[in-house]
Design an enzyme around this catalytic site. Sequence first.
Site, PDB file in Angstrom:
ATOM      1  N   ARG A   1      -2.845   0.550  19.604  1.00  0.00           N
ATOM      2  CA  ARG A   1      -2.181   1.704  20.216  1.00  0.00           C
ATOM      3  C   ARG A   1      -3.214   2.659  20.825  1.00  0.00           C
ATOM      4  NH1 ARG A   1       2.005   5.324  16.716  1.00  0.00           N
ATOM      5  NH2 ARG A   1       0.066   6.071  15.795  1.00  0.00           N
TER       6      ARG A   1
ATOM      7  N   ARG B   1     -14.543  11.770  36.255  1.00  0.00           N
ATOM      8  CA  ARG B   1     -15.734  10.990  36.658  1.00  0.00           C
ATOM      9  C   ARG B   1     -17.023  11.735  36.362  1.00  0.00           C
ATOM     10  NH1 ARG B   1     -13.937  10.050  42.718  1.00  0.00           N
ATOM     11  NH2 ARG B   1     -13.729  12.285  42.353  1.00  0.00           N
TER      12      ARG B   1
ATOM     13  N   LYS C   1      -0.657   8.632  22.690  1.00  0.00           N
ATOM     14  CA  LYS C   1      -0.978   9.566  21.595  1.00  0.00           C
ATOM     15  C   LYS C   1      -2.198  10.367  22.048  1.00  0.00           C
ATOM     16  CE  LYS C   1      -1.060   9.659  16.544  1.00  0.00           C
ATOM     17  NZ  LYS C   1      -0.022  10.636  16.302  1.00  0.00           N
TER      18      LYS C   1
HETATM   19  N1  PXG Z   1       5.932  11.003  16.664  1.00  0.00           N
HETATM   20  C1  PXG Z   1       4.939  11.888  16.816  1.00  0.00           C
HETATM   21  C2  PXG Z   1       5.019  12.873  17.908  1.00  0.00           C
HETATM   22  C3  PXG Z   1       3.837  11.881  15.935  1.00  0.00           C
HETATM   23  O1  PXG Z   1       2.851  12.763  16.108  1.00  0.00           O
HETATM   24  C4  PXG Z   1       4.859  10.010  14.769  1.00  0.00           C
HETATM   25  C5  PXG Z   1       5.900  10.077  15.682  1.00  0.00           C
HETATM   26  C6  PXG Z   1       4.856   8.927  13.749  1.00  0.00           C
HETATM   27  O2  PXG Z   1       3.964   7.891  14.134  1.00  0.00           O
HETATM   28  P1  PXG Z   1       3.190   7.010  13.060  1.00  0.00           P
HETATM   29  O3  PXG Z   1       2.397   6.040  13.885  1.00  0.00           O
HETATM   30  O4  PXG Z   1       2.317   7.951  12.279  1.00  0.00           O
HETATM   31  O5  PXG Z   1       4.204   6.355  12.218  1.00  0.00           O
HETATM   32  C7  PXG Z   1       3.806  10.946  14.874  1.00  0.00           C
HETATM   33  C8  PXG Z   1       2.733  10.971  13.847  1.00  0.00           C
HETATM   34  C9  PXG Z   1       0.818  15.338  10.847  1.00  0.00           C
HETATM   35  C10 PXG Z   1       0.500  14.521  12.042  1.00  0.00           C
HETATM   36  O6  PXG Z   1      -0.072  16.102  10.412  1.00  0.00           O
HETATM   37  C11 PXG Z   1       1.293  13.454  12.484  1.00  0.00           C
HETATM   38  C12 PXG Z   1       0.924  12.724  13.633  1.00  0.00           C
HETATM   39  C13 PXG Z   1      -0.193  13.110  14.294  1.00  0.00           C
HETATM   40  C14 PXG Z   1      -0.938  14.154  13.854  1.00  0.00           C
HETATM   41  C15 PXG Z   1      -0.623  14.863  12.729  1.00  0.00           C
HETATM   42  O7  PXG Z   1       1.938  15.240  10.335  1.00  0.00           O
HETATM   43  N2  PXG Z   1       1.567  11.633  14.206  1.00  0.00           N
END
Ligand code: PXG
Length: 285
Positions: free
Chosen positions: A51, A104, A150
Site C-alpha cells: 500500500r 523535482r 495514505k
Molecule cells: N481510514 C483512515 C482514514 C485511516 O487513517 C483506516 C481507515 C484504517 O486502515 P488500517 O489499514 O489501519 O486498517 C485508517 C487508519 C490513529 C491513526 O492514530 C490511524 C490511521 C493513521 C494514523 C493514525 O488512530 N489510519
Amino acid sequence: MGKVWIDGKYYDKDEAKISVFDHGVLYGDGVFEGIRVYNGRIFRLKEHIDRLYDSAKAIWLEIPMSREALSAQTEDCVRVNGISDGYIRLVVTRGRGDLGLDPRKCPRPTIFIIADTITLYPKEFYEKGLELVTAATPINHRENLSPRIKSLNYLAHILAKIEGIQAGVHEVVMLDFSGHVAECSGDNIFVVKGRKVRTPPAYAGILKGITRDAVMELAVEAGYDVREEMMTRYDLYTADEVFLTGTAAEIIPAVKIDGRVIGTGKPGPVTMDLLARFRKLVGKA
Ligand code: PXG
C-alpha cells in the site's frame, strides 16, 4: 531510549529530526503507514509495504529502496527497539527541497521508521461501544486527493475529528460528496443487518484498510453475507450493529450515531464474534 531510523541511521528519539525544508513538512508531500506488531511479529507487513508503494506511485514519488530492503529495515527497527507489542510508523516524504512546491527540486525522498509502544483505546470502549456523529466535512473527493492514497495530508480527516471533539463524541462518520457513508477519521466502517455485513466499496474513495480486508476475510470464513456497498446514513441508523476497524482500534463497536441508538445500544453478537476471530488471527486470544 527509543531509536528512530532515518535515511540509513538510527538516532535517539530526541535527536530524531528532519529538515524544515523537507516537503513533507512544507506541503504534507509524502506518504505513510501505521503498522501493528503482535508478539514480536509485524501484522501483514507485505500488505502495508504494497500500500505504501502504491501511495507513493500515485503521487509520483519513487521510494529509493526496494520493497524487500524496506521490509527488512522495518523488521530491524522493531528488533532494535525490543518491541513485542507495539506500533510502527513508516514515513516517506518528498525530501528536502526549496521553498517552491516543485517536487523535482527534491533530489532524494526522506524515509524514517518509528517503532514504539501503542496507545490503545480504553477497554470500556470495547465493552460499551462508541458514540459517533456525522461530520459536516466530507472526505476528499477521489479526483482531488484520492482517499486511497495514505498521504501526509490528513487535514480533511483532522477537521472532521475536531467536529467530533466539539460534539463530545469518540469518532466521526465522514460522508463523500454525494452523501454516501465513506469512513471515519481514522477507521473504516461496517454495518451489520441480520447475517449481512456491509462496508463501503474501496473504489468509491476511502482508505482500503488492512484491518478492513482482514475483517472481510474473517467474516466470509465465518459464513456471513459480506458485501461492499454504497450506504447512506439511513443504513447506519437502522442497522443491528455498526463497528469500526483500524490498525489501532482493531474492531470497535459503535452504539450511538447522531443521537440514534444502534440496535440494542450495546455491542452486538456479530461484532463480538468478529473481534474474537480477529484477536485469534493476531495471536491475542
Ligand atoms: N481510514 C483512515 C482514514 C485511516 O487513517 C483506516 C481507515 C484504517 O486502515 P488500517 O489499514 O489501519 O486498517 C485508517 C487508519 C490513529 C491513526 O492514530 C490511524 C490511521 C493513521 C494514523 C493514525 O488512530 N489510519
